[in-house]
Enzyme design. Structure first.
Site, PDB file in Angstrom:
ATOM      1  N   ALA A   1       5.106   5.745   6.740  1.00  0.00           N
ATOM      2  CA  ALA A   1       5.560   4.902   7.693  1.00  0.00           C
ATOM      3  C   ALA A   1       7.144   5.092   7.765  1.00  0.00           C
ATOM      4  O   ALA A   1       7.701   5.281   8.892  1.00  0.00           O
ATOM      5  CB  ALA A   1       5.304   3.449   7.667  1.00  0.00           C
TER       6      ALA A   1
ATOM      7  N   SER B   1       0.946  -1.227   0.060  1.00  0.00           N
ATOM      8  CA  SER B   1      -0.227  -0.143   0.061  1.00  0.00           C
ATOM      9  C   SER B   1       0.875   1.362  -0.215  1.00  0.00           C
ATOM     10  O   SER B   1       2.123   1.210   0.483  1.00  0.00           O
ATOM     11  CB  SER B   1      -0.979  -0.062   1.261  1.00  0.00           C
ATOM     12  OG  SER B   1      -0.292   0.581   2.301  1.00  0.00           O
ATOM     13  N   THR B   2       0.227   2.275  -0.159  1.00  0.00           N
ATOM     14  CA  THR B   2       0.832   3.531  -0.365  1.00  0.00           C
ATOM     15  C   THR B   2       1.379   3.951   1.240  1.00  0.00           C
ATOM     16  O   THR B   2       2.198   4.903   1.292  1.00  0.00           O
ATOM     17  CB  THR B   2      -0.195   4.609  -0.778  1.00  0.00           C
ATOM     18  OG1 THR B   2       0.676   6.128  -1.096  1.00  0.00           O
ATOM     19  CG2 THR B   2      -1.401   4.876   0.034  1.00  0.00           C
ATOM     20  N   LYS B   3       0.832   3.341   2.223  1.00  0.00           N
ATOM     21  CA  LYS B   3       1.004   3.921   3.592  1.00  0.00           C
ATOM     22  C   LYS B   3       2.443   3.503   4.025  1.00  0.00           C
ATOM     23  O   LYS B   3       3.070   3.922   4.735  1.00  0.00           O
ATOM     24  CB  LYS B   3       0.385   3.155   4.532  1.00  0.00           C
ATOM     25  CG  LYS B   3      -1.268   3.584   4.378  1.00  0.00           C
ATOM     26  CD  LYS B   3      -1.296   5.213   4.461  1.00  0.00           C
ATOM     27  CE  LYS B   3      -2.912   5.475   4.679  1.00  0.00           C
ATOM     28  NZ  LYS B   3      -2.963   7.026   4.832  1.00  0.00           N
ATOM     29  N   ASP B   4       3.254   2.552   3.249  1.00  0.00           N
ATOM     30  CA  ASP B   4       4.725   2.293   3.208  1.00  0.00           C
ATOM     31  C   ASP B   4       5.613   3.536   3.109  1.00  0.00           C
ATOM     32  O   ASP B   4       6.619   3.861   4.086  1.00  0.00           O
ATOM     33  CB  ASP B   4       5.243   1.463   2.337  1.00  0.00           C
ATOM     34  CG  ASP B   4       4.819  -0.008   2.465  1.00  0.00           C
ATOM     35  OD1 ASP B   4       4.055  -0.206   3.571  1.00  0.00           O
ATOM     36  OD2 ASP B   4       5.186  -0.834   1.517  1.00  0.00           O
TER      37      ASP B   4
END
Length: 345
Positions: A49, A43-46
């Site tokens: 984070a 996901s783009t959340k990597d």
């Protein structure tokens, strides 16, 4: 050696774009999907984070045996847990009770401690996952609270990576960007970079039916009557996140659970892209937007597909779940026969 990395974090970013050929065939523009599922955490959340945790390390806020705490609908939690494994930190996450069991199992598999909180309570309620995460962070020594909804580094991660990637991949020819809004970081950071390159690029945010973001953008006021339960995870909000730069957004499009679900399945069926629920939502938003806005053959539209469909197998890709929502009886496009399962007796 080429294409070899010291650890999995080296795979974050530089995700591919793929032209959509069937689902958007009635739109004159060329439409590309940016596949954020190609990040190692799918996901783009990597991106956020890694960016936020490494920023905390530079400031000396994270040390050996530190604890990282966050609120998540799933994807951010996966990414934080992944980064924490490589960096050597403990991870504590607060999720809402509309998070599917397989997502919670995934978080636990990555070593996270998970607190499950009621979804349908006000953001300021002490039981909400926002307040639970804050409390845990305040009570836990040597901890850092990511606070993605109100952390400007959420925006900065996409300003430094996603926006420049899209600009380079389209050779600066992008005319429209559509992305779903949860925390707002993906849309805001990308939009900030792209608007600096070309202020004429249209930025369209995608909001959920049941969220307050669209009406807040239009009126500057919170309309509590807009709030009601909905199924799309990681999209829309019942609060106003500071990571969402409303001044960078030209227009919001609101989509509902049902059509977003069918669109997600259609993308898999016709484009062979197994995307998450928001993949269908952002595509549905484009189709709705095209009904009131003219596109030309020279327009270049980019849709950000935030995550992978493997996390929604028991939800949007499940015939049983679709039936439980009443979707299989309501869809005006008669997709039901396409998705029908045949049982041999």
């Amino acid at each position: 050696m080429s294409n070899v990395y010291d650890n999995i974090l080296g795979l974050i970013g530089n995700t591919p774009m793929v032209k959509l050929n069937t689902v958007t065939k009635d739109i004159p523009a060329t439409v590309y999907a940016k596949l954020e599922s190609y990040n190692p955490g799918h996901s783009t959340k990597d991106r956020i984070a890694l960016h936020i945790i490494e920023n905390a390390e530079k400031k000396g806020l994270l040390k050996e045996d530190s604890v990282v705490v966050e609120t998540t609908s799933g994807n951010t939690g996966f990414s934080i847990a992944m980064v924490c494994i490589i960096k050597g930190y403990k991870c504590i996450l607060a999720v809402s009770d509309k998070t599917k069991p397989e997502k919670i199992a995934y978080l636990k598999a990555l070593g996270a401690t998970v607190y499950i909180c009621p979804a349908n309570v006000p953001a300021e309620d002490p039981r909400s996952y926002y307040e639970v995460a804050k409390r845990i962070a305040s009570e836990t020594p040597n901890s850092v609270y990511i606070n993605q909804y109100f952390n400007e580094l959420n925006i900065d991660a996409h300003y430094q990576t996603t926006g420049p990637e899209i600009w380079e991949q389209t050779q600066g020819k992008i005319t429209h960007l559509l992305a779903c809004t949860g925390t707002g970081g993906t849309l805001s950071g990308s939009a900030k970079f792209l608007k600096e390159k070309n202020p004429n690029i249209k930025i369209i945010g995608v909001d959920a039916d049941g969220s307050i973001l669209k009406s807040y953008h239009e009126t500057g006021e919170i309309h509590k009557e807009d709030v009601h339960p909905y199924q799309i995870e990681g999209m829309g909000k019942n609060l106003i996140p500071s990571a969402l730069l409303f001044d960078k957004v030209d227009e919001f499009v609101r989509v509902n659970d049902e059509m977003s679900a069918y669109r997600t399945r259609e993308i898999a069926l016709k484009e062979a892209i197994m995307g998450g629920y928001t993949t269908g939502a952002v595509t549905q938003a484009l189709i709705q937007y095209a009904q009131s806005h003219e596109f030309s053959k020279d327009d270049i539209v980019v849709l950000i597909y935030p995550d992978h469909g493997s996390r929604y197998i028991t939800k949007v890709y499940s015939d049983q779940w679709m039936a439980e929502q009443g979707f299989v009886n309501n869809c005006v496009h008669n997709y039901d026969e396409v998705f029908k399962t045949e049982f041999i007796k």
